[in-house]
Design a protein around this motif. Structure first.
Motif, PDB file in Angstrom:
ATOM      1  N   PHE A  26       0.787  -1.234   0.000  1.00  0.00           N
ATOM      2  CA  PHE A  26       0.000   0.000   0.000  1.00  0.00           C
ATOM      3  C   PHE A  26       0.820   1.287   0.000  1.00  0.00           C
ATOM      4  O   PHE A  26       0.253   2.368  -0.130  1.00  0.00           O
ATOM      5  CB  PHE A  26      -1.013   0.005   1.145  1.00  0.00           C
ATOM      6  N   PHE A  27       2.128   1.223   0.144  1.00  0.00           N
ATOM      7  CA  PHE A  27       3.023   2.369  -0.038  1.00  0.00           C
ATOM      8  C   PHE A  27       4.173   1.929  -0.930  1.00  0.00           C
ATOM      9  O   PHE A  27       4.520   0.745  -0.966  1.00  0.00           O
ATOM     10  CB  PHE A  27       3.600   2.867   1.297  1.00  0.00           C
ATOM     11  N   ILE A  53      -9.552  -2.315  17.398  1.00  0.00           N
ATOM     12  CA  ILE A  53      -8.575  -2.079  16.328  1.00  0.00           C
ATOM     13  C   ILE A  53      -7.854  -3.379  15.988  1.00  0.00           C
ATOM     14  O   ILE A  53      -7.361  -4.075  16.883  1.00  0.00           O
ATOM     15  CB  ILE A  53      -7.523  -1.030  16.753  1.00  0.00           C
ATOM     16  N   PHE A  54      -7.801  -3.683  14.699  1.00  0.00           N
ATOM     17  CA  PHE A  54      -6.958  -4.761  14.192  1.00  0.00           C
ATOM     18  C   PHE A  54      -5.877  -4.109  13.348  1.00  0.00           C
ATOM     19  O   PHE A  54      -6.181  -3.342  12.435  1.00  0.00           O
ATOM     20  CB  PHE A  54      -7.767  -5.760  13.357  1.00  0.00           C
ATOM     21  N   GLU A  55      -4.614  -4.390  13.671  1.00  0.00           N
ATOM     22  CA  GLU A  55      -3.495  -3.722  13.010  1.00  0.00           C
ATOM     23  C   GLU A  55      -2.463  -4.727  12.528  1.00  0.00           C
ATOM     24  O   GLU A  55      -2.028  -5.594  13.282  1.00  0.00           O
ATOM     25  CB  GLU A  55      -2.834  -2.747  13.991  1.00  0.00           C
ATOM     26  N   ALA A  56      -2.076  -4.596  11.263  1.00  0.00           N
ATOM     27  CA  ALA A  56      -0.950  -5.337  10.712  1.00  0.00           C
ATOM     28  C   ALA A  56       0.178  -4.336  10.510  1.00  0.00           C
ATOM     29  O   ALA A  56      -0.024  -3.276   9.916  1.00  0.00           O
ATOM     30  CB  ALA A  56      -1.328  -5.991   9.383  1.00  0.00           C
ATOM     31  N   THR A  57       1.357  -4.650  11.050  1.00  0.00           N
ATOM     32  CA  THR A  57       2.508  -3.756  10.980  1.00  0.00           C
ATOM     33  C   THR A  57       3.615  -4.434  10.193  1.00  0.00           C
ATOM     34  O   THR A  57       3.856  -5.633  10.357  1.00  0.00           O
ATOM     35  CB  THR A  57       2.998  -3.395  12.399  1.00  0.00           C
ATOM     36  N   PHE A  58       4.295  -3.636   9.364  1.00  0.00           N
ATOM     37  CA  PHE A  58       5.334  -4.133   8.474  1.00  0.00           C
ATOM     38  C   PHE A  58       6.573  -3.252   8.621  1.00  0.00           C
ATOM     39  O   PHE A  58       6.466  -2.029   8.539  1.00  0.00           O
ATOM     40  CB  PHE A  58       4.872  -4.060   7.015  1.00  0.00           C
ATOM     41  N   ILE A  59       7.739  -3.881   8.812  1.00  0.00           N
ATOM     42  CA  ILE A  59       8.995  -3.137   8.847  1.00  0.00           C
ATOM     43  C   ILE A  59      10.045  -3.909   8.067  1.00  0.00           C
ATOM     44  O   ILE A  59       9.972  -5.137   7.947  1.00  0.00           O
ATOM     45  CB  ILE A  59       9.472  -2.863  10.293  1.00  0.00           C
ATOM     46  N   LEU A  90      10.077   9.945  13.450  1.00  0.00           N
ATOM     47  CA  LEU A  90      10.231  11.367  13.140  1.00  0.00           C
ATOM     48  C   LEU A  90       8.918  12.002  12.699  1.00  0.00           C
ATOM     49  O   LEU A  90       8.545  13.058  13.175  1.00  0.00           O
ATOM     50  CB  LEU A  90      11.293  11.572  12.054  1.00  0.00           C
ATOM     51  N   ASN A  91       8.225  11.375  11.755  1.00  0.00           N
ATOM     52  CA  ASN A  91       6.951  11.908  11.262  1.00  0.00           C
ATOM     53  C   ASN A  91       6.216  10.805  10.522  1.00  0.00           C
ATOM     54  O   ASN A  91       6.730   9.693  10.397  1.00  0.00           O
ATOM     55  CB  ASN A  91       7.155  13.153  10.383  1.00  0.00           C
ATOM     56  N   GLY A  92       5.045  11.138  10.025  1.00  0.00           N
ATOM     57  CA  GLY A  92       4.280  10.108   9.344  1.00  0.00           C
ATOM     58  C   GLY A  92       3.242  10.659   8.398  1.00  0.00           C
ATOM     59  O   GLY A  92       2.915  11.844   8.410  1.00  0.00           O
ATOM     60  N   VAL A  93       2.743   9.746   7.576  1.00  0.00           N
ATOM     61  CA  VAL A  93       1.679  10.020   6.624  1.00  0.00           C
ATOM     62  C   VAL A  93       0.596   8.986   6.876  1.00  0.00           C
ATOM     63  O   VAL A  93       0.889   7.798   7.039  1.00  0.00           O
ATOM     64  CB  VAL A  93       2.181   9.887   5.169  1.00  0.00           C
ATOM     65  N   LYS A 123       2.470   5.388   7.100  1.00  0.00           N
ATOM     66  CA  LYS A 123       3.912   5.223   6.926  1.00  0.00           C
ATOM     67  C   LYS A 123       4.572   6.175   7.912  1.00  0.00           C
ATOM     68  O   LYS A 123       4.374   7.389   7.847  1.00  0.00           O
ATOM     69  CB  LYS A 123       4.329   5.574   5.503  1.00  0.00           C
ATOM     70  N   LEU A 124       5.345   5.610   8.833  1.00  0.00           N
ATOM     71  CA  LEU A 124       6.068   6.408   9.812  1.00  0.00           C
ATOM     72  C   LEU A 124       7.538   6.424   9.441  1.00  0.00           C
ATOM     73  O   LEU A 124       8.166   5.362   9.305  1.00  0.00           O
ATOM     74  CB  LEU A 124       5.891   5.830  11.219  1.00  0.00           C
ATOM     75  N   SER A 125       8.082   7.609   9.266  1.00  0.00           N
ATOM     76  CA  SER A 125       9.506   7.766   8.955  1.00  0.00           C
ATOM     77  C   SER A 125      10.294   7.767  10.263  1.00  0.00           C
ATOM     78  O   SER A 125       9.790   8.198  11.308  1.00  0.00           O
ATOM     79  CB  SER A 125       9.748   9.075   8.216  1.00  0.00           C
ATOM     80  N   THR A 126      11.535   7.304  10.184  1.00  0.00           N
ATOM     81  CA  THR A 126      12.376   7.222  11.377  1.00  0.00           C
ATOM     82  C   THR A 126      13.716   7.916  11.133  1.00  0.00           C
ATOM     83  O   THR A 126      14.003   8.376  10.030  1.00  0.00           O
ATOM     84  CB  THR A 126      12.642   5.751  11.771  1.00  0.00           C
ATOM     85  N   ASN A 127      14.528   7.936  12.176  1.00  0.00           N
ATOM     86  CA  ASN A 127      15.861   8.514  12.087  1.00  0.00           C
ATOM     87  C   ASN A 127      16.850   7.620  11.344  1.00  0.00           C
ATOM     88  O   ASN A 127      17.974   8.030  11.088  1.00  0.00           O
ATOM     89  CB  ASN A 127      16.403   8.822  13.492  1.00  0.00           C
ATOM     90  N   ARG A 128      16.439   6.428  10.964  1.00  0.00           N
ATOM     91  CA  ARG A 128      17.320   5.504  10.242  1.00  0.00           C
ATOM     92  C   ARG A 128      16.949   5.514   8.764  1.00  0.00           C
ATOM     93  O   ARG A 128      15.780   5.328   8.409  1.00  0.00           O
ATOM     94  CB  ARG A 128      17.180   4.096  10.806  1.00  0.00           C
ATOM     95  N   GLU A 129      17.940   5.717   7.913  1.00  0.00           N
ATOM     96  CA  GLU A 129      17.704   5.776   6.469  1.00  0.00           C
ATOM     97  C   GLU A 129      17.080   4.467   5.977  1.00  0.00           C
ATOM     98  O   GLU A 129      17.494   3.381   6.377  1.00  0.00           O
ATOM     99  CB  GLU A 129      19.025   6.031   5.731  1.00  0.00           C
ATOM    100  N   ASN A 130      16.088   4.590   5.110  1.00  0.00           N
ATOM    101  CA  ASN A 130      15.380   3.448   4.515  1.00  0.00           C
ATOM    102  C   ASN A 130      14.656   2.576   5.534  1.00  0.00           C
ATOM    103  O   ASN A 130      14.352   1.424   5.255  1.00  0.00           O
ATOM    104  CB  ASN A 130      16.323   2.572   3.682  1.00  0.00           C
TER     105      ASN A 130
END
Length: 148
Positions: A26-27, A53-59, A90-93, A123-130
């Motif tokens: 989805f992203f 809430i049902f949540e699927a998380t992917f990293i 850091l931030n998210g969409v 999509k949550l961005s972090t301090n780690r690239e990619n």
């Protein structure tokens, strides 16, 4: 929830495990994320024993030694990423869409198939690239609201 004396509970439906990214994820993913493979987990969040809430998380599986076998710090994904791996959000969409509940969503949330749900992809961005955290969240707003 705390101001209303409601008790929140998280139940792990599927422990973190290595898998591949879905073809129609989805992203948009970076080549680094795709090549690293995916860690997926599924959780059910309850308020006063009611599934909400049902949540699927992917990293991405990027420099996360023993992630799939270690217990979460304080029972929290974000605390674990921060304390054990130095990863900070850091931030998210987020994108929101009203949908009708399908089989597994309805079953886990204890509602009838076809009932309305709020589907949130984020999509949550972090301090780690990619290194991003992706979630697909199904929220039953019949008795509760969400504040952003």
């Amino acid at each position: 929830m705390k101001t209303e004396s409601l008790k929140a509970q998280t139940k792990i439906i599927k422990n973190p495990s290595l898998t591949t990214w879905g073809k129609d994820f989805f992203f948009e993913l970076s080549k680094t994320e795709i090549d690293a493979g995916c860690i997926k987990m599924e959780r059910l969040r309850k308020i006063d024993k009611e599934p909400v809430i049902f949540e699927a998380t992917f990293i991405a599986n990027l420099d996360l030694p023993k992630f799939c076998t270690k217990p979460f710090v304080n029972g929290s994904l974000f605390d674990t990423l921060h304390i054990s791996y130095g990863i900070e959000i850091l931030n998210g969409v987020q994108n929101f869409r009203a949908i009708k509940a399908q089989g597994n969503q309805a079953k886990l949330l204890g509602i009838s198939k076809g009932n309305p749900l709020l589907h949130i992809i984020r999509k949550l961005s972090t301090n780690r690239e990619n290194f991003n955290i992706y979630s697909s969240v199904y929220f039953n707003s019949e008795n509760h609201s969400i504040e952003i």
